[in-house]
Design a protein around this motif. Structure first.
Motif, short mmCIF file in Angstrom:
data_model
loop_
_atom_site.label_atom_id
_atom_site.label_comp_id
_atom_site.label_asym_id
_atom_site.label_seq_id
_atom_site.Cartn_x
_atom_site.Cartn_y
_atom_site.Cartn_z
N ARG A 100 42.65 37.76 38.16
CA ARG A 100 43.19 36.37 38.11
C ARG A 100 43.30 35.83 36.67
N LEU A 148 37.57 31.58 31.53
CA LEU A 148 37.58 30.34 31.73
C LEU A 148 36.23 29.68 32.26
N ILE A 207 39.29 35.00 34.27
CA ILE A 207 38.21 34.19 34.94
C ILE A 207 37.04 34.10 33.94
N SER A 219 37.61 29.14 43.53
CA SER A 219 38.95 29.89 43.56
C SER A 219 39.02 30.36 45.18
N GLU A 240 44.57 30.14 40.83
CA GLU A 240 44.81 30.87 39.89
C GLU A 240 46.69 30.64 39.45
N THR A 241 46.85 30.83 37.99
CA THR A 241 48.44 30.77 37.80
C THR A 241 49.07 31.83 38.11
N LEU A 296 40.70 25.81 43.22
CA LEU A 296 40.96 26.07 41.82
C LEU A 296 41.84 27.37 41.75
N ALA A 301 43.43 24.32 34.08
CA ALA A 301 42.37 24.87 35.05
C ALA A 301 40.93 24.51 34.50
N ASP A 340 47.89 23.52 39.24
CA ASP A 340 46.71 24.00 38.87
C ASP A 340 46.01 22.95 37.85
N TYR A 372 44.25 32.07 34.71
CA TYR A 372 44.27 30.63 35.13
C TYR A 372 45.13 29.91 33.83
#
Length: 325
Positions: free
Chosen positions: A43, A12, A9, A27, A34-35, A32, A49, A84, A45
């Motif tokens: 989290r 990102l 996080i 999120s 998370e993957t 948004l 994202a 995502d 991403y």
């Protein structure tokens, strides 16, 4: 980005130029996703994202609400076949177009309201001290931006009952002035006075319905208004050219509308009777004077209204009767 191709996080947020709190906010609201989650539950991403987050930020800059942004993102993901990320060019869906169009309408209403408030403030500021209280009361009774509903209700009570809907709609389209988008103070005052005039009760000296409506049946009155509309258009052309009232096609059409409604012939005697009846009929001259002010920007010649056209035709009829005598 770590060995698995995912961002934390913090990573990102750094790439997007926002705070971790911002990423967490979007999120938590499902904008948004998370993957994955790390072993410690943090989290993670995917690369898509970042583009998704940038789109969210752009949409928020346009002041679009979260639910609309969610619909736009869902449509983008459905079109691009991603979950995502955005996976291609974005911004061409119907959800985005509808949201932007709706926001533009909202902003237009807000700007109109601001312009009306500004003009109302200037009206109060420029008014002589002795008139400020009255004008403040008049303006304070208006919605912002103002509504034409009181004017429509006034005319519906004034027009004959059970008049055909198309005839009513055609008359209202001419008789009810739309509030100017960018009014001058005098236009605000005129509309405020129209509002006060049309919301006031009917009195014995100012009946709700003129005698002409009681002299003819409902169908005849509908025909009367259709004929009058044509005569008013012809008279309006003369008014725009500054021509004095005179006999001709406009006056003949005016009289013909009444002869058709009353089921009689056009004779000199009828024209004298009609002139006397119209002169004695309750009039709403004040309404038409105010309407002309609402419709006319300062410094411009007033546009003809049904009231001014009626006055022109009645003056032409009166002058013709005097000549025949």
């Amino acid at each position: 980005m770590s060995y698995d191709g995912l961002w934390s996080i913090g990573e990102l947020a750094e790439h997007a130029g926002v705070t971790v709190k911002t990423v967490r906010f979007y999120s938590d609201r499902g904008l948004l996703p998370e993957t994955a989650r790390s072993v410690g539950g943090h989290r993670r991403y995917g690369p898509g994202a970042l583009e998704r987050l940038r789109l969210i930020r752009a949409l928020r800059t346009l002041d679009l609400p979260i639910p609309q942004i969610r619909r736009i993102l869902d449509e983008e993901c459905e079109r691009n076949g991603t979950v995502d990320g955005m996976g291609g060019e974005s911004g061409g869906g119907g959800a985005l177009e509808n949201a932007v169009a709706g926001r533009l309408r909202d902003l237009g209403s807000q700007l109109s309201a601001l312009r009306w408030r500004e003009a109302a403030l200037r009206l109060v500021q420029e008014s002589p001290p002795g008139l400020r209280a009255e004008r403040l009361r008049l303006v304070g009774a208006l919605a912002v931006p103002p509504s034409t509903a009181p004017l429509v209700r006034f005319w519906r009570s004034w027009l004959p009952p059970r008049m055909p809907a198309p005839a009513v709609a055609a008359f209202l389209d001419v008789a009810v002035p739309p509030p100017p988008d960018d009014p001058a103070p005098e236009q605000v005052l005129a509309f405020a006075r129209l509002n006060a005039l049309t919301t006031g009760p009917c009195t014995g000296s100012e009946p709700c319905r003129p005698d002409a409506h009681r002299a003819a049946g409902v169908r005849a009155v509908a025909g009367l208004y259709a004929g009058l509309a044509e005569a008013y258009d012809l008279a309006g052309a003369h008014l725009r050219r500054g021509r004095q009232p005179h006999p001709g096609e406009a006056l003949d059409g005016f009289v013909a509308a009444y002869t058709s409604a009353y089921g009689t012939r056009d004779t000199p005697g009828f024209r004298r009777l009609l002139a006397d009846r119209l002169a004695a009929d309750p009039r709403i001259d004040r309404y038409w004077e105010l309407t002309a002010t609402v419709l006319t920007p300062p410094g411009h010649r007033p546009e003809p209204t049904p009231g001014s056209a009626h006055d022109w035709l009645l003056a032409a009829l009166t002058a013709q009767n005097a000549t025949r005598r």
